[in-house]
Design a protein around this motif. Structure first.
Motif, PDB file in Angstrom:
ATOM      1  N   ARG A  59       0.769  -1.287  -0.073  1.00 58.42           N
ATOM      2  CA  ARG A  59       0.305   0.217   0.298  1.00 58.42           C
ATOM      3  C   ARG A  59       0.732   1.215   0.055  1.00 58.42           C
ATOM      4  N   GLN A  60       0.464   2.446  -0.295  1.00 64.53           N
ATOM      5  CA  GLN A  60       1.002   3.452  -0.772  1.00 64.53           C
ATOM      6  C   GLN A  60       1.193   3.990   0.590  1.00 64.53           C
ATOM      7  N   LYS A  61       0.509   4.026   1.971  1.00 64.62           N
ATOM      8  CA  LYS A  61       0.728   4.146   3.261  1.00 64.62           C
ATOM      9  C   LYS A  61       2.514   3.575   3.791  1.00 64.62           C
ATOM     10  N   GLU A  62       2.537   2.269   3.093  1.00 65.37           N
ATOM     11  CA  GLU A  62       3.267   1.473   3.664  1.00 65.37           C
ATOM     12  C   GLU A  62       4.795   1.859   3.137  1.00 65.37           C
ATOM     13  N   ILE A  63       4.415   2.495   1.912  1.00 64.67           N
ATOM     14  CA  ILE A  63       5.901   3.037   1.146  1.00 64.67           C
ATOM     15  C   ILE A  63       5.877   4.347   1.907  1.00 64.67           C
ATOM     16  N   LYS A  64       5.606   5.207   1.640  1.00 64.81           N
ATOM     17  CA  LYS A  64       5.674   6.619   2.277  1.00 64.81           C
ATOM     18  C   LYS A  64       6.803   6.623   4.058  1.00 64.81           C
ATOM     19  N   VAL A  65       6.001   5.688   4.284  1.00 63.45           N
ATOM     20  CA  VAL A  65       6.049   5.598   6.592  1.00 63.45           C
ATOM     21  C   VAL A  65       7.546   4.908   5.627  1.00 63.45           C
ATOM     22  N   SER A  66       8.369   3.963   5.013  1.00 64.34           N
ATOM     23  CA  SER A  66       8.923   3.238   4.682  1.00 64.34           C
ATOM     24  C   SER A  66       9.886   4.410   4.022  1.00 64.34           C
ATOM     25  N   ILE A  67       9.663   5.221   3.837  1.00 67.97           N
ATOM     26  CA  ILE A  67      10.556   5.929   2.576  1.00 67.97           C
ATOM     27  C   ILE A  67      11.330   6.832   3.519  1.00 67.97           C
ATOM     28  N   ILE A  68       9.962   7.136   4.730  1.00 68.42           N
ATOM     29  CA  ILE A  68      10.841   8.886   6.212  1.00 68.42           C
ATOM     30  C   ILE A  68      11.624   7.674   6.595  1.00 68.42           C
ATOM     31  N   ILE A  69      11.530   6.578   6.769  1.00 70.52           N
ATOM     32  CA  ILE A  69      12.354   5.664   8.071  1.00 70.52           C
ATOM     33  C   ILE A  69      13.854   5.632   6.817  1.00 70.52           C
ATOM     34  N   SER A  70      14.016   5.285   5.360  1.00 68.66           N
ATOM     35  CA  SER A  70      15.156   5.465   4.721  1.00 68.66           C
ATOM     36  C   SER A  70      15.725   5.884   4.801  1.00 68.66           C
ATOM     37  N   SER A  71      15.104   7.450   4.746  1.00 70.46           N
ATOM     38  CA  SER A  71      15.676   8.801   4.847  1.00 70.46           C
ATOM     39  C   SER A  71      16.478   8.431   5.308  1.00 70.46           C
ATOM     40  N   ILE A  72      16.205   8.436   6.506  1.00 67.67           N
ATOM     41  CA  ILE A  72      16.666   8.545   8.144  1.00 67.67           C
ATOM     42  C   ILE A  72      17.914   7.966   8.036  1.00 67.67           C
ATOM     43  N   LEU A  73      17.815   7.002   7.625  1.00 65.60           N
ATOM     44  CA  LEU A  73      18.589   5.819   7.999  1.00 65.60           C
ATOM     45  C   LEU A  73      20.004   6.028   6.985  1.00 65.60           C
TER      46      LEU A  73
END
Length: 326
Positions: free
Chosen positions: A195-209
């Motif tokens: 789902r798009q919501k899951e991808i967007k949350v993952s993008i936030i976490i990925s950027s932080i990492l």
């Protein structure tokens, strides 16, 4: 959380490749600017976040713009494949003493075998690789911190912004553009399974990492300025044989994950499997050139072209008011 971890690992696996895992691109785009490098890393991480988030929602209705975009992704994938094949061979030569040609061919065989199993295989290998990388990098960083190697190097840095800082902003801009476009085919593929919501949350976490990992590796490179002219600076920083072996293994695996991301880029750009295979073979042959020269020349070139492509996409979005890519 399992889905989020899978998405984050896959996005990071696309972005983290030869230049990242060996420290070469981090030195070239960040570390050589000393104290300013941390500001550039922050700037790049924010841009990667914004561009990836934009990629989740955009749509191109103009056939001409879509054709130009797919042509760029095709060119982008080919050039990155050449660099990754070269990097795999260089690693084999530098750390195992084996011919670059043999390891480049091995990279080709392994990557094609994994990619034949589809997106799920790409996701699973990324979960393993990213987990090992993060644990290893953190351990090495804490070990250096314990020995006061990190604190000592900060004493020599003067944290003030110089007048030439704007002249150097092109480096983090190129870095973020290149790596965001590298992850685009992966993000596009993930939209079919999550789902798009899951991808967007993952993008936030990925950027932080990404910010976190870049900062840690950059700090370690700054503490060992005497070895920054080598092709694989990060792998030379660590002297412990076991940790170095783990880092080299991570580097091999991360190159594979980036190659898999570029295979997805080829699949997005062209729908002919025979044409894809021919392009991969050509990239393999060109990948026998020296890694460092390829990375610096082609990386910047594609970054500049990528800036134009993203500007074109933004303009298309504003004019057509439609934000989902076909």
């Amino acid at each position: 959380m399992g889905k989020i971890f899978a998405i984050v690992s896959t996005i990071l696996g696309a972005i983290i490749g030869a230049g990242f895992s060996t420290g070469q691109e981090i030195f070239y785009f960040f570390s050589r600017f000393k104290e300013k490098s941390f500001l550039y890393i922050f700037f790049s991480s924010i841009l990667i976040f914004l561009i990836l988030l934009y990629f989740v929602d955009i749509r191109i209705k103009s056939r001409i713009i879509l054709m130009v975009f797919k042509s760029y992704i095709l060119l982008f994938s080919v050039i990155t494949l050449i660099v990754m094949f070269s990097a795999f061979g260089q690693l084999g030569k530098d750390f195992l003493g084996v011919s670059r040609h043999i390891f480049t061919l091995l990279c080709f065989v392994l990557s094609v075998a994994i990619f034949k199993h589809g997106l799920l295989a790409v996701v699973n290998i990324n979960k393993v690789v990213i987990s090992i990388l993060i644990i290893t990098i953190v351990f090495i960083f804490l070990q250096a911190l314990h020995k006061n190697e990190i604190l000592t190097q900060f004493e020599s840095l003067k944290f003030h912004l110089q007048k030439d800082i704007l002249n150097h902003l092109i480096f983090p801009l190129l870095y973020s553009t290149y790596n965001s476009l590298l992850a685009f085919p992966v993000v596009n593929g993930l939209k079919q399974r999550f789902r798009q919501k899951e991808i967007k949350v993952s993008i936030i976490i990925s950027s932080i990492l990404i910010f976190w990992l870049l900062s840690i590796i950059n700090t370690m490179l700054l503490s060992k300025s005497s070895i920054l002219n080598t092709q694989m600076p990060l792998l030379i920083v660590e002297k412990n044989i076991i940790l170095k072996l783990i880092l080299v293994t991570c580097a091999f695996l991360e190159i594979l994950t980036t190659i898999l991301a570029n295979y997805m880029g080829l699949s997005y750009s062209i729908k002919n499997s025979k044409a894809e295979f021919v392009i991969i073979i050509i990239s393999l042959l060109l990948g026998f050139n020296e890694f460092q020269a390829l990375l610096r020349k082609l990386y910047s070139l594609m970054g500049f072209i990528g800036l134009g492509i993203i500007a074109m996409l933004l303009l298309s979005t504003l004019l057509l008011k439609d934000r989902r890519l076909k």
